[in-house]
Structures are given as structure tokens and as C-alpha cells.
Design a protein around this motif. Structure first.
Motif, short mmCIF file in Angstrom:
data_model
loop_
_atom_site.label_atom_id
_atom_site.label_comp_id
_atom_site.label_asym_id
_atom_site.label_seq_id
_atom_site.Cartn_x
_atom_site.Cartn_y
_atom_site.Cartn_z
N THR A 85 -4.95 13.28 -0.52
CA THR A 85 -5.82 13.29 -1.69
C THR A 85 -5.31 14.23 -2.78
O THR A 85 -5.70 14.09 -3.94
CB THR A 85 -7.25 13.72 -1.33
OG1 THR A 85 -7.20 14.99 -0.67
CG2 THR A 85 -7.92 12.69 -0.42
N ARG A 126 -2.26 -0.88 -3.59
CA ARG A 126 -3.44 -0.14 -3.15
C ARG A 126 -2.98 1.27 -2.77
O ARG A 126 -2.04 1.43 -2.00
CB ARG A 126 -4.07 -0.84 -1.96
CG ARG A 126 -5.28 -0.15 -1.43
CD ARG A 126 -5.95 -0.98 -0.36
NE ARG A 126 -7.07 -0.24 0.19
CZ ARG A 126 -7.34 -0.13 1.47
NH1 ARG A 126 -6.59 -0.76 2.36
NH2 ARG A 126 -8.36 0.57 1.88
N LEU A 127 -3.68 2.27 -3.29
CA LEU A 127 -3.39 3.66 -2.94
C LEU A 127 -4.43 4.12 -1.93
O LEU A 127 -5.63 4.15 -2.23
CB LEU A 127 -3.42 4.56 -4.18
CG LEU A 127 -3.20 6.05 -3.95
CD1 LEU A 127 -1.84 6.32 -3.31
CD2 LEU A 127 -3.35 6.81 -5.26
N HIS A 177 -0.40 13.87 -6.88
CA HIS A 177 -0.56 13.86 -8.34
C HIS A 177 -1.22 12.57 -8.81
O HIS A 177 -0.99 11.49 -8.24
CB HIS A 177 0.81 14.02 -9.00
CG HIS A 177 0.72 14.34 -10.45
ND1 HIS A 177 0.57 13.36 -11.40
CD2 HIS A 177 0.74 15.53 -11.11
CE1 HIS A 177 0.50 13.92 -12.59
NE2 HIS A 177 0.60 15.24 -12.44
N ALA A 178 -2.02 12.67 -9.85
CA ALA A 178 -2.76 11.51 -10.39
C ALA A 178 -1.84 10.39 -10.84
O ALA A 178 -2.27 9.23 -10.93
CB ALA A 178 -3.63 11.96 -11.54
N PHE A 229 0.24 8.87 -9.20
CA PHE A 229 0.31 7.86 -8.14
C PHE A 229 -0.80 6.82 -8.32
O PHE A 229 -0.60 5.64 -8.04
CB PHE A 229 0.23 8.51 -6.75
CG PHE A 229 1.54 9.08 -6.31
CD1 PHE A 229 2.41 8.34 -5.54
CD2 PHE A 229 1.92 10.35 -6.69
CE1 PHE A 229 3.63 8.85 -5.14
CE2 PHE A 229 3.13 10.88 -6.31
CZ PHE A 229 4.00 10.13 -5.53
N GLN A 230 -1.97 7.25 -8.77
CA GLN A 230 -3.05 6.30 -9.03
C GLN A 230 -2.66 5.37 -10.17
O GLN A 230 -2.87 4.15 -10.10
CB GLN A 230 -4.34 7.04 -9.36
CG GLN A 230 -4.86 7.81 -8.18
CD GLN A 230 -6.10 8.61 -8.49
OE1 GLN A 230 -6.61 8.61 -9.60
NE2 GLN A 230 -6.60 9.30 -7.48
N LYS A 231 -2.06 5.93 -11.18
CA LYS A 231 -1.63 5.13 -12.33
C LYS A 231 -0.54 4.14 -11.92
O LYS A 231 -0.59 2.96 -12.27
CB LYS A 231 -1.12 6.06 -13.42
CG LYS A 231 -0.79 5.40 -14.72
CD LYS A 231 -0.40 6.47 -15.76
CE LYS A 231 -0.20 5.88 -17.12
NZ LYS A 231 0.13 6.92 -18.11
N LEU A 265 -5.78 7.17 0.04
CA LEU A 265 -5.76 8.63 -0.01
C LEU A 265 -6.34 9.20 1.28
O LEU A 265 -7.42 8.80 1.72
CB LEU A 265 -6.55 9.14 -1.21
CG LEU A 265 -5.96 8.74 -2.57
CD1 LEU A 265 -6.89 9.15 -3.70
CD2 LEU A 265 -4.58 9.37 -2.76
N GLU A 282 0.82 -1.21 0.00
CA GLU A 282 0.00 0.00 0.00
C GLU A 282 0.86 1.26 0.00
O GLU A 282 1.94 1.29 0.60
CB GLU A 282 -0.89 0.03 1.24
CG GLU A 282 -1.86 -1.13 1.32
CD GLU A 282 -2.58 -1.20 2.65
OE1 GLU A 282 -3.56 -1.96 2.71
OE2 GLU A 282 -2.17 -0.52 3.62
N ALA A 342 0.12 2.97 -8.90
CA ALA A 342 -0.43 1.95 -8.01
C ALA A 342 -1.16 0.88 -8.83
O ALA A 342 -1.01 -0.32 -8.56
CB ALA A 342 -1.37 2.58 -6.99
N HIS A 343 -1.89 1.31 -9.81
CA HIS A 343 -2.61 0.36 -10.67
C HIS A 343 -1.63 -0.56 -11.41
O HIS A 343 -1.78 -1.78 -11.39
CB HIS A 343 -3.49 1.11 -11.67
CG HIS A 343 -4.10 0.23 -12.70
ND1 HIS A 343 -5.18 -0.59 -12.42
CD2 HIS A 343 -3.79 0.03 -13.99
CE1 HIS A 343 -5.50 -1.26 -13.50
NE2 HIS A 343 -4.68 -0.91 -14.48
#
Length: 144
Positions: A16, A32-33, A19-20, A22-24, A35, A11, A26-27
Motif C-alpha cells: 500500500t 489491476r493494481l 508510490h501513487a 503505480f495507480q496512474k 495493494l 495485475e 495501472a489505470h
């Protein structure tokens, strides 16, 4: 983390406002991200909230200098120290500030930003750039 520490579901814990990318990431890496909300008035993440969201699966804590949506520097010193105490990595995202913050620090050190000050109704000191990089022992990686 999966091989070295036996963490099957690693994880990342971040505000929140991270920067986006991090979502990419993590995927792509099967992580798991988690926030953590920021204060609506100050835009800062509460370090205790980050601490409460960390688990035995946490492998990385992240913060921004400054964050993408509002240009606010996360409490990097405190977040990186928390990560260091827990034995996990800390990433300082300086993609927006990496080019500017060193120059602002230099101007402040030279006394050329003496007119910069907080608004009277703010309790956030804007005329001091806190450390955000490898000067802090808890920072293990950064992007600039």
C-alpha cells in the motif's frame, strides 16, 4: 503479457505504500493494481501476504527502496525472489533512494556510519542497507 502470455487482465501486486504513480500507470495500461497492507508497527509488507495476493494474472510485483510515505525499504530481496520464482517481473522503485542509498552504502562500508544504530525498542536494523537493485537476480526493472 496480453500477447505473449495470453493474460487478458494483467495485475500488479505491491504494498500500500508504493508510490501513487503505480495507480496512474495501472489505470493507463488497463491493469489491476492489488495493494497489500503493511504492518502498522514496522511499516513492512509481509512477503507471504504478497504471495497470497498473486494470481495467474500477476505480471509484476513492486517494492520501494525506500517507500514514499515512511522512508522504509521494502524487503526487496525476498519480494524479487518471489517474483522470479513465479516467472513475473519485479520493479524496484528507487526514485527516492536512488540518489542517496549508494552513498549510504559507501559510508557504511567505509565505517563512517558506525554511530547509526537501531533504537533499543526496534526490531528493524537501520544500520544495514539491504540490496535493492540489479545485484538481485529477481529485479527486472528499477527507477532511480
Amino acid at each position: 503479457a496480453r500477447d505473449l502470455r495470453g493474460i487478458a487482465s494483467p495485475e500488479i501486486v505491491a504494498p500500500t505504500t508504493v508510490h501513487a504513480a503505480f495507480q496512474k500507470a495501472a489505470h493507463y495500461f488497463g491493469m489491476r493494481l492489488i495493494l497489500v497492507d503493511v504492518d502498522e508497527r514496522t511499516g513492512l509488507v509481509d512477503v507471504d501476504d504478497v504471495r497470497r495476493n498473486m494470481t495467474r494474472n500477476t505480471v509484476l510485483v513492486a517494492g520501494s527502496a525506500p517507500n514514499f510515505p515512511h522512508g522504509i525499504i521494502d524487503p526487496i530481496r525476498e519480494l524479487s525472489e518471489l517474483a522470479r520464482e513465479r516467472g513475473v517481473g519485479f520493479h524496484s522503485d528507487c526514485c527516492l533512494g536512488g540518489m542517496i542509498l549508494p552513498f549510504v552504502e559507501r559510508l557504511q562500508a567505509d565505517g563512517r556510519l558506525d554511530d547509526v544504530a537501531s533504537r533499543p525498542d526496534d526490531d528493524v536494523d537501520v544500520d544495514v542497507i539491504p540490496p535493492y537493485d540489479f545485484r538481485l537476480p529477481g529485479v527486472t526493472s528499477l527507477s532511480a
